[in-house]
Design a protein around this motif. Sequence first.
Motif, PDB file in Angstrom:
ATOM      1  N   SER A   1       0.830  -1.213   0.000  1.00 32.54           N
ATOM      2  CA  SER A   1       0.000   0.000   0.000  1.00 32.54           C
ATOM      3  C   SER A   1       0.858   1.253   0.000  1.00 32.54           C
ATOM      4  O   SER A   1       0.554   2.237  -0.704  1.00 32.54           O
ATOM      5  CB  SER A   1      -0.928   0.006   1.216  1.00 32.54           C
ATOM      6  OG  SER A   1      -1.809  -1.092   1.160  1.00 32.54           O
ATOM      7  N   LEU A   2       1.938   1.217   0.768  1.00 35.17           N
ATOM      8  CA  LEU A   2       2.850   2.357   0.788  1.00 35.17           C
ATOM      9  C   LEU A   2       3.483   2.580  -0.582  1.00 35.17           C
ATOM     10  O   LEU A   2       3.569   3.713  -1.077  1.00 35.17           O
ATOM     11  CB  LEU A   2       3.927   2.125   1.851  1.00 35.17           C
ATOM     12  CG  LEU A   2       4.999   3.227   1.971  1.00 35.17           C
ATOM     13  CD1 LEU A   2       4.353   4.552   2.386  1.00 35.17           C
ATOM     14  CD2 LEU A   2       6.071   2.821   2.976  1.00 35.17           C
ATOM     15  N   LEU A   3       3.911   1.482  -1.181  1.00 38.33           N
ATOM     16  CA  LEU A   3       4.521   1.597  -2.508  1.00 38.33           C
ATOM     17  C   LEU A   3       3.511   2.109  -3.532  1.00 38.33           C
ATOM     18  O   LEU A   3       3.844   2.923  -4.403  1.00 38.33           O
ATOM     19  CB  LEU A   3       5.075   0.239  -2.946  1.00 38.33           C
ATOM     20  CG  LEU A   3       6.247  -0.324  -2.128  1.00 38.33           C
ATOM     21  CD1 LEU A   3       6.626  -1.703  -2.632  1.00 38.33           C
ATOM     22  CD2 LEU A   3       7.445   0.615  -2.190  1.00 38.33           C
ATOM     23  N   LEU A   4       2.278   1.632  -3.451  1.00 35.11           N
ATOM     24  CA  LEU A   4       1.250   2.091  -4.379  1.00 35.11           C
ATOM     25  C   LEU A   4       0.956   3.573  -4.212  1.00 35.11           C
ATOM     26  O   LEU A   4       0.766   4.308  -5.192  1.00 35.11           O
ATOM     27  CB  LEU A   4      -0.040   1.292  -4.165  1.00 35.11           C
ATOM     28  CG  LEU A   4      -0.103  -0.091  -4.816  1.00 35.11           C
ATOM     29  CD1 LEU A   4      -1.378  -0.804  -4.392  1.00 35.11           C
ATOM     30  CD2 LEU A   4      -0.047   0.024  -6.323  1.00 35.11           C
ATOM     31  N   HIS A   5       0.922   4.015  -2.948  1.00 39.07           N
ATOM     32  CA  HIS A   5       0.649   5.435  -2.688  1.00 39.07           C
ATOM     33  C   HIS A   5       1.726   6.309  -3.303  1.00 39.07           C
ATOM     34  O   HIS A   5       1.430   7.308  -3.977  1.00 39.07           O
ATOM     35  CB  HIS A   5       0.550   5.667  -1.180  1.00 39.07           C
ATOM     36  CG  HIS A   5       0.349   7.108  -0.827  1.00 39.07           C
ATOM     37  ND1 HIS A   5      -0.846   7.763  -1.027  1.00 39.07           N
ATOM     38  CD2 HIS A   5       1.213   8.017  -0.289  1.00 39.07           C
ATOM     39  CE1 HIS A   5      -0.722   9.022  -0.641  1.00 39.07           C
ATOM     40  NE2 HIS A   5       0.514   9.195  -0.182  1.00 39.07           N
ATOM     41  N   ARG A   6       2.972   5.925  -3.085  1.00 38.55           N
ATOM     42  CA  ARG A   6       4.065   6.721  -3.642  1.00 38.55           C
ATOM     43  C   ARG A   6       4.101   6.616  -5.166  1.00 38.55           C
ATOM     44  O   ARG A   6       4.421   7.581  -5.858  1.00 38.55           O
ATOM     45  CB  ARG A   6       5.381   6.263  -3.042  1.00 38.55           C
ATOM     46  CG  ARG A   6       5.471   6.553  -1.549  1.00 38.55           C
ATOM     47  CD  ARG A   6       6.865   6.319  -1.025  1.00 38.55           C
ATOM     48  NE  ARG A   6       6.973   6.695   0.381  1.00 38.55           N
ATOM     49  CZ  ARG A   6       8.099   6.626   1.092  1.00 38.55           C
ATOM     50  NH1 ARG A   6       9.204   6.168   0.519  1.00 38.55           N
ATOM     51  NH2 ARG A   6       8.112   6.996   2.357  1.00 38.55           N
ATOM     52  N   SER A   7       3.791   5.436  -5.667  1.00 40.01           N
ATOM     53  CA  SER A   7       3.756   5.266  -7.122  1.00 40.01           C
ATOM     54  C   SER A   7       2.661   6.121  -7.743  1.00 40.01           C
ATOM     55  O   SER A   7       2.860   6.734  -8.801  1.00 40.01           O
ATOM     56  CB  SER A   7       3.540   3.795  -7.465  1.00 40.01           C
ATOM     57  OG  SER A   7       3.483   3.599  -8.848  1.00 40.01           O
ATOM     58  N   ALA A   8       1.499   6.178  -7.101  1.00 41.46           N
ATOM     59  CA  ALA A   8       0.404   7.005  -7.620  1.00 41.46           C
ATOM     60  C   ALA A   8       0.780   8.480  -7.597  1.00 41.46           C
ATOM     61  O   ALA A   8       0.465   9.234  -8.528  1.00 41.46           O
ATOM     62  CB  ALA A   8      -0.852   6.770  -6.800  1.00 41.46           C
ATOM     63  N   SER A   9       1.483   8.900  -6.526  1.00 38.55           N
ATOM     64  CA  SER A   9       1.924  10.290  -6.450  1.00 38.55           C
ATOM     65  C   SER A   9       2.895  10.608  -7.583  1.00 38.55           C
ATOM     66  O   SER A   9       2.779  11.647  -8.249  1.00 38.55           O
ATOM     67  CB  SER A   9       2.575  10.549  -5.094  1.00 38.55           C
ATOM     68  OG  SER A   9       3.098  11.860  -5.046  1.00 38.55           O
ATOM     69  N   ALA A  10       3.840   9.709  -7.813  1.00 37.10           N
ATOM     70  CA  ALA A  10       4.787   9.918  -8.908  1.00 37.10           C
ATOM     71  C   ALA A  10       4.082   9.890 -10.256  1.00 37.10           C
ATOM     72  O   ALA A  10       4.430  10.657 -11.175  1.00 37.10           O
ATOM     73  CB  ALA A  10       5.886   8.850  -8.850  1.00 37.10           C
ATOM     74  N   GLN A  11       3.084   9.005 -10.379  1.00 40.16           N
ATOM     75  CA  GLN A  11       2.353   8.906 -11.636  1.00 40.16           C
ATOM     76  C   GLN A  11       1.591  10.189 -11.925  1.00 40.16           C
ATOM     77  O   GLN A  11       1.526  10.639 -13.070  1.00 40.16           O
ATOM     78  CB  GLN A  11       1.405   7.710 -11.592  1.00 40.16           C
ATOM     79  CG  GLN A  11       0.646   7.455 -12.884  1.00 40.16           C
ATOM     80  CD  GLN A  11       1.573   7.113 -14.025  1.00 40.16           C
ATOM     81  OE1 GLN A  11       2.500   6.337 -13.871  1.00 40.16           O
ATOM     82  NE2 GLN A  11       1.343   7.728 -15.181  1.00 40.16           N
TER      83      GLN A  11
END
Length: 1791
Positions: A256-266
């Motif tokens: 979930s943490l990785l997804l959150h940061r990935s979504a922010s970068a996306q």
Amino acid sequence: MCIRSGISFIKQTAKQLTYHWVYCFLREQSRSLDTRQIAVPKLPFSSHPAYLLARFNRLWQQEIQIEGRRPTKFALCRCLSRTFAAQLAACVGLRLLVFAKDVGLPLLLSHIIYSLDYRQPADLAGCIWLLVLYLIASVLAAIVEQNHIDVCDQTTLAISNTLLCAVHQIHSTGSSNRHLLVPIAQLRAIAEQHGTDLFSCGIQSTADLAQSVVQLANSICTPVRLFFGVYVFYRQIGWPIVPGIAITLLYLPIRSLLLHRSASAQRQASGASARRIALISHLIDNIVPIRLLGWCNAVTERIGQIRVADELLPNIRCSMLGSLRAYLWKSCRTGAPLLCLAVYSIFAHGSEDKSSLISAERVYIVQTAMRELIPLLIDLPHAFDGWWAAQQPFRQVSALLSQAPKACLKDKQPFAADSSKPACAISITRMTFTWPAPARSQAGGNSFALSNVTMHVSPGQLVAIVGGVSAGKSSLLAAMLGEMDPQCLCPDSSMRISRRVALVAQSPWILNASIQDNITFGQPFHHAWFHRVIRACELSDDFQVWEKQGRLAASSVGSGGMALSGGQRMRIALARAVYSRPSVVLLDSILSAVDVRVAQRLLDNVLLGPRALLSKATRVVATNHHALINAADAVYSIDQTGRVSKLPLTAVKAAMPTAAKDATVASPPLPDSISDYMADSEAGSSASTLSSMDAAHPIAPAASPKGAMDPVRYMLRLCGASRVAAFFAIAIAQCFAAYQYQHWKSQAVPPVSHGTLSSSAVGHLAACASWWLADNVLELAIDWWSTVIWKRALFARSHHQLLSSIALNMPLRQFAVSSTGKILSLFTNAQSDLDTRLPLQLSNLITFAIKIIVETWVILNFHPILVLSVAFVVVCMWQIVRLCQLPLKHLLERKSRMYPLIHKLYQESLSGATTIRAFETGGDFMQQQLVSQLDEYSRLRVACDSIETWIDLSMTVLREVTLFVALAVALLGPRLMPQYVSLQADSAQIIMVHSAITLLLARLQHSIRHSHLLQSVVESTNEYVRTVQSNQHAQCPLDDSRLWLKHWKISGAITFKNVCASYSTALSSGICPLALQNMSFAIRPGQHVGIVGRTGSGKTSIAMALMGLLQPHSGRICIDNIDLSQIPKSVLPEYLTVVPQSAYIMPGTIRDNLDPYGRHSSTELKKALSIVNLQTSLDTVIDNWSWGQKQLLGIARALLRKESSSILILDEATSSLDLKQSQLVNQAIRSYYRSRTVITIAHRLESVMDCQLILVVHQGAICELGSPQQLLASKNVTLNWDIGYLNISRDGFSTWQAIGVNNALPIPPVHLTQGDILILNVHNSLDVVTSVHAHGLYQVNSDYYDGAAMITGCGVPPGHSFTYIIDTGNQKGTFWLHGHFQEQFADGLRAPLIIHEPQGVDALYDEEILFYLEDWAQIDFMTRINTFDQIKTSELPPFYPTILVNGMNGNSPPSIKFEPQKRYRIRVVSMSASFWFRFSISGHKMQIIEVDGVASEPKEVDGLDLGPGQRYSAIVTAHDTDAFNYLYNVTLYANFVRQVPGLVPRYSTGLVSYKENAPINLINSDDMVWSDVTDLQAKDQMPLLPVDRQIVWSINERSSGYGFPYFSFGDYAFSHTMVPTLFTALTTGSNAFNSSIYGHQAQAHVVRYNENIEILVRNDNSKDHSLHIHMLNFQIVEAGSLDSSDSLAKPTKQYPMRCDTVTVRAFSYVKIRFHVDRGFVAIAHCHMAGHRIHGLAATIVAAPDLLQKHMRVPESVKQMCSLQGIGTFGNAAGNIGFDMTGLPPAIKVTN
């Protein structure tokens, strides 16, 4: 019957589920050798985009059916779920079946392994049934899984298409209620508020949302699957599954943490990408002005900065986080079974039996249980991922679809007239209009508003909206269209506008489609109305070229109409508005892009004239044009504050004459000839900025087979050899680690003693853990290498190369044939493929290849039988690939071509949204186009997906069969043949082989699929790489550019020397005219030069060639005597400043647009703005500026560069300014650039009248050059002839279809002055070819304008136009113009041509009187020729003509006036078709002074005897008194017609009046002296020429057998060849001296330069003949009867008379001589109608070597030939050498 139907239904269902129909489709297509004939299966009706869109719209309307209700948050979810309920339900059901397969098959396989460990030989039947059950279950599971994938893909595609159409119709579909429309600016702002733009929202967000919807649907049954999965596997291995579940639960928060940061970068990357794409789109749309300004580097630097600074790091971070998430997922999925195995070994299994091994079957159960259970655990958070991923596209799409209609206006119905007051077409009452608030906030708080607007316009009125630059005229039109926010000032505020509105914007929007589609715009095509519209909109001549180039109804005109000139775009937009038959038409400065004459004709034909096409429509025009304002029924003014007020009409019109007078006082008009050059919209020149493009690939040339893998090599070259080598090493290491891990985990675990692991067990588990860790770490490294390392290397470099190649080097013709959307697809899809998909696919392919080798080795070690089985499967797979390869490749190529077309259409809909929404049918038309393209794309994609699904299904079945064979060998071998020990295998081996076979065949299958994907990616990126490589021209190093800038001190001298240039390379076809042809001129340093010319004449092409944007095919362009090709492109913009025709604004502030490179201070910038009267802040964001403001800003840029720039080019720089502002700007430019070279391209005469030199451009060539004073003194004459049919009676007896000019007969005489140039613009409205010959003129070095069809040209085909440029040179005298095709002059196409001496020359006479005589029959000439029998001297012709004198019936001819003692020059022109005339004046002698334009020594005669085509001038001296009046007499006769008293010959007499009512003195004399040219001498006393060579022509006659006889000068009758003789002489080299090259038909005689030629003409015929030779005068040496000696006699005169027409009497001869002083091709023929077309003609080819050296035929002449399919190269048959194949045989006359 029911059973049969049921069986049929089951068969059809089975075919669909097993994709057997795909196999049948492929078999059928494999029989076709041409893959282009592949017929793509149609979609079911329920899957058609139009049906789905209609269903979605109906459900969406239900959500917003309550007025004023805004759709709820989940309205879009409900609509989608109801629209696609069946598809989504199928996805869920099939997903449950796939889950059953995932759980059941491992359990069944574990049971088989158990049977292998605990063999019972007697249970053979059970083993067979077990294997068969496994095979059946596996095949069914494969079918279910493939159907699930296919259904999900098709559902995703259907949802994506439906949402795309729904979003498209929001911004493209108009409404009859204009106030209900959401302004397009507001839609753009809403999209930007949600982190996207309208283009990305329509293309990308809809696709993302569709994918998320299907993913969420599949996740619905996740809790059920999870519950049953845990239960089943718990029943198998018990509580040891708990550690695996615990590991998975620990993974979830990290994930979930990785997804959150990935979504922010996306989000960061998406925002940066949207900004980058918007800038690239802006660059492509404005490539011409950007290149002209030299701002390519500035724009590309901004784009590159976004790419590197804002987009690279977020993308890399996304890739790294994605790889890390994948690594953790794999680690969890493979590590959890390992942990469970250890726990199971210690506790669960050990408690049962401490001394036994943990069997391979139990190991497999533990690992399989966890491998299948963990995805079930992950699917639950995956569902949240899908929901999370759907949030952003959901918000973006929903925000656009959920726009509620405006509620402030009470009346929401279309306006209906109130019976108590007059109807209004437009009614606005006390309304205020503002631009949407989001747009204002982005524009730096720009609060522009139209305040307190009240307008009431009645139907049919013309309303003018006036105001200064930036006052808001265009904004008011936008407000009427609903593009501004309306605000009610009081309860009575309202806005109403009638239906059927049309718009012509100031910057016209043109669809990248055919011309016909642009004009009809979705309405039915009506041929008559269509052609009436194009004639009224001055497009007729343009259509001649467009029809030949295929643009009318086939090919496109380029993005934004780039293939058209500015005037052509405006006239097409006007034609679109007129064709729609609007009730209200809004016109925004439509006359700014056209010249004065075209503007006047548009006003007369379209807007203001009594028969104007829009005369009954309500016309609202934003303009400052005096004629429109003066004709307006109402005038509204807008001041600088946005206040709209109605002006008193009487005051406005009273002020107009004064204003018009003041406007023209300072600028004396140029001559009509130059004004005509500036006025005519004739596109026969077709030299519009980009009017003729190659029909080649729109982006780059087609790739050769050798370069099919260019994208791969390109990618590897950018990545570098070291990175590639390192990847190979890591891939090999990972494969080895994976093999070791697979080997160790397949073995049985050593025994456990008393709950404690033994050392062997510890070692076994440690080895498993070590190889597991190595495998995962190395796989992470591989993933990072392809998605991070390679991507980082490619990300910026590839994009920079593509951007530079397109922005700096791509030829403009490629922009013209490529849409913005197509080029943008290179920067979106193709760029993503190159950066991400291509490295990923390539790395997968390499890794799979290595792993396939390892797994093959494992299988070979198991048993030889499996080798045969695997080999058989591989062969089957190969056959499957062969069967699918060509059809799939073709379909993939079509699909890859189709997708950018959707991008293109969507982008064009956005750019033209205002225009599209204005038209009633515009939105539907664009929507139909989009639906049609989506349907085609969907069919292609479904076909491709179905073929790939069939491939997967077939290969999966083969894989399961191979596994079945392996299991059968292991399970049945020991039972059937126990004596063969080699057939025995333990469970560990079977697990290992099972894994190897599964992975091997799966990898083969995957590799084949990846090869297709790789091929698809390569196809996608191939165009990318071709574009980069094809446009990589050699650039000067930066140091060289700096040296140029440092040392080159430019003075501003410009030279064009024989420059020929074209926007296309296909010049040989004849349909691609030159933009510049043989252009030569020189401009001195500091000279101010004006360039004028008609629309599309090539004015802008000069500027583009000077800037290096148009490369010459030949000739040189020099600046300061330096060839332009030697100057770096980056240097030119530093010295040349251009203010382009299209006012260019770069997104950003005023400072950015004035000084993009930051070279000037704020003080300098403000000063430049103040000079052009732009008072605004430098940091103001430019938004919603008028075109006038943009032009002022462009001029301010030029003023800033006055120090660094030595050459200024103004291309229609003030076209959108009013007269006062234009004058102020011109004064500022003249002041600032007083000592610099200034080139002004203009339509307005006042813009060039102060120039020192004016160039007049026509058809890409300089037709006049000089100072304004010199051009004012020029008296060129321009005539416009529309040649057409008209029914007329000229003799008072018969009415028939004659040929006239401009719908009239007779054609008025043409009067010129010696030295004039006659410019004859001919339009052919006949249904046959026509041509015009200037009888008697020399046409020196311009034979192609002689008008002799198929000799020196091809004539003008029906419906087309051509311009004859006839230079009279030093000739003077009496001539005539006449038709020269099929003797059309006999039907009326004839007119006198008089060339007078200049004023001031002493004349021998006081006045001139012109007589032009015609014979006029009772029926048209061709009917006469085809109906009457051969004429004999004893017979009367059935159509004996009457006399016409000066166009009047000979029974009542015109009278002439004489005054006593005055001398009169009587000019007599015989324009007869077949008969002779005699002319005399009773009681008066005539003194001949001229024959056929040659002055003669005076010779007194009683009358003039004229054969067809002859002309005389004679001096007649009036009597001393006026006591009597006299008569002039005209006699029509011919020797081949017997005399009939009272009928033949015909007589006509007219009055010579001295005094009214004076008696007529009838003087008759039978002994009259008639003129004889052999009795005359030339006044210039040119001596008799000697003879170098004699040619003998004998006039022969032979019956044709059907009417008119054949004639000839030799053995063969003259007839037309397949190539005009002039072109044969020009293109056959030295063979041109051989008369055979011209064919017998041409009867050619080749003469050499400086030869003196004598021609003896013998008439052995009973008829008189009139011999005429084109383009020369010949001496009349001798004439006599054939009864006398034919030997050369002494000449009768010392200085023989010269003429171009001579009568050869029956049974007589004539000798003529001429000197060959130049090269020419001339026809000699009898001028009696019918004799020439029946063979009495010959051709003289003079000095063909000089012709080839000096003559260059204009492209317009060749174009007339190509329009008729006539060749312009080769011999008479159009072949090389003397090959006459295809040439019809010549007609032989002599025996």
